[in-house]
Motif scaffolding. Structure first.
Motif, short mmCIF file in Angstrom:
data_model
loop_
_atom_site.label_atom_id
_atom_site.label_comp_id
_atom_site.label_asym_id
_atom_site.label_seq_id
_atom_site.Cartn_x
_atom_site.Cartn_y
_atom_site.Cartn_z
N VAL A 92 0.83 -1.20 0.00
CA VAL A 92 0.00 0.00 0.00
C VAL A 92 0.87 1.25 0.00
O VAL A 92 0.61 2.20 -0.75
N ASP A 124 2.38 2.03 -3.45
CA ASP A 124 1.39 2.60 -4.37
C ASP A 124 1.05 4.04 -3.99
O ASP A 124 0.88 4.89 -4.87
N TYR A 133 -7.44 2.68 1.08
CA TYR A 133 -6.95 1.39 0.57
C TYR A 133 -7.86 0.28 1.06
O TYR A 133 -8.60 0.44 2.03
N ALA A 152 -1.90 -3.44 -4.58
CA ALA A 152 -2.96 -3.10 -3.64
C ALA A 152 -3.94 -2.13 -4.28
O ALA A 152 -3.57 -1.35 -5.16
N ASP A 153 -5.18 -2.17 -3.85
CA ASP A 153 -6.17 -1.19 -4.31
C ASP A 153 -6.03 0.05 -3.43
O ASP A 153 -6.25 -0.02 -2.23
N ILE A 154 -5.68 1.17 -4.04
CA ILE A 154 -5.52 2.42 -3.29
C ILE A 154 -6.12 3.58 -4.08
O ILE A 154 -6.36 3.47 -5.29
#
Length: 347
Positions: free
Chosen positions: A248, A251, A280, A295-297
């Motif tokens: 995280v 990113d 996130y 990671a989704d951020i």
């Protein structure tokens, strides 16, 4: 408008569950859209937003009128700019005349609250808008009937970890009263805003082990020292554990670098009292809609009611150069995240 609804019925809206900062109530219009009180300067800024900033700011989706007659079933009705009253848009129509400015800022200041949110240490389940958000949002009646529709940037996350950071070394806008400006300058001096160019306004962290959110409100966050800021920033990035989410952080670092470059190019802009929203995915096993190996951020600039730029047609002298106070905050956040990652790699 949802399928099957007629213009006369409107859309029933609920209080937005994932709000972690601010003092005005925000409503969830649909899964991907929130309703936020229409403030003329912010509305005007969204309407004239430069393309280079769009990826860093929530999408503007239109206007609604909120009907509070039935507090159990609050309804929103889509309208156009032509449907707004003179009071709603005087700020833009009169090109920031002193009379209109004074009237608007009185209205904005009336929304301030001296009531402290309850400090939240207890866990709260994450069932969505129906769950209690007591302590994070005032439940006072709305001050405005006109609301703007904005992208719900948390909608692509299942259990989002969210951090609201107030940016810059100056918080008051160009037309703030002397009392308001003095109050904001004192707050800046008494928090990390003066030293770091940023302070915490609130956060929620999802703990996988507990299957619940942990929260901190703006009143708790205002008391943080520089070391306290760093400690809680690190805590936010640990996803409810004692282990840093390095993926995280990496990113976020890339996103911050991109944002810094864009802000440096926007000479004459001042993002007074704006915030950075860090998000996130807190659910590690989440089948996220946009899942990749990374990671989704997301990071967005929000709360633009006091933003100033040459496109706002105000009568004050234009600013020169980029917003150094905002950039100071960006650089310090970047440095802290970089320090966290490097320290983790040496372990």
């Amino acid at each position: 408008m949802d399928a099957g609804e007629s213009p006369s019925s409107g859309t029933i809206v609920n209080e937005f569950f994932h709000r972690v900062g601010g003092h005005n109530t925000i409503y969830l219009f649909d899964e991907t859209t929130i309703c936020k009180a229409l403030l003329p300067r912010e509305f005007y800024f969204y309407k004239r937003l430069k393309n280079s900033l769009r990826s860093f700011i929530p999408d503007y989706k239109g206007i609604v009128k909120i009907d509070m007659k039935d507090e159990e079933r609050i309804r929103a009705y889509r309208v156009t700019e032509a449907d707004l009253s003179a009071t709603d848009l005087d700020f833009t129509k009169e090109y920031f005349s002193p009379e209109i400015v004074n009237d608007i800022y009185k209205k904005e200041e009336s929304c301030d609250t001296s009531k402290s949110d309850k400090e939240i240490n207890q866990q709260t389940t994450s069932k969505g808008p129906e769950c209690s958000s007591q302590g994070l949002a005032d439940t006072d009646k709305l001050e405005y009937s006109a609301y703007i529709l904005l992208e719900n940037v948390s909608s692509k996350f299942i259990n989002p970890c969210i951090l609201d950071l107030k940016m810059g070394t100056r918080q008051h806008g160009d037309t703030a009263s002397s009392v308001k400006a003095q109050k904001q300058m004192e707050r800046t001096k008494s928090t990390t805003s003066s030293k770091l160019g940023v302070r915490m306004c609130g956060m929620q962290i999802y703990s996988e082990a507990e299957r619940a959110f942990r929260r901190r409100d703006k009143y708790y966050c205002r008391s943080l020292s520089v070391e306290g800021f760093k400690h809680h920033l690190y805590e936010f990035l640990c996803n409810g554990t004692d282990k840093l989410r390095v993926d995280v952080c990496i990113d976020f670092l890339q996103r911050l670098k991109e944002m810094k470059q864009v802000i440096e190019e926007h000479r004459g802009y001042r993002f007074f009292s704006s915030s950075l929203l860090f998000i996130y995915e807190g659910q590690l096993d989440s089948p996220s809609k946009n899942r990749t190996n990374k990671a989704d951020i997301d990071i967005r600039i929000i709360d633009l009611a006091h933003t100033t730029c040459d496109r706002l047609l105000h009568k004050l002298p234009p600013y020169e150069g980029p917003d150094e106070g905002f950039l100071k905050g960006l650089q310090n956040i970047y440095d802290f995240l970089y320090e966290f990652v490097e320290r983790e790699r040496k372990i």
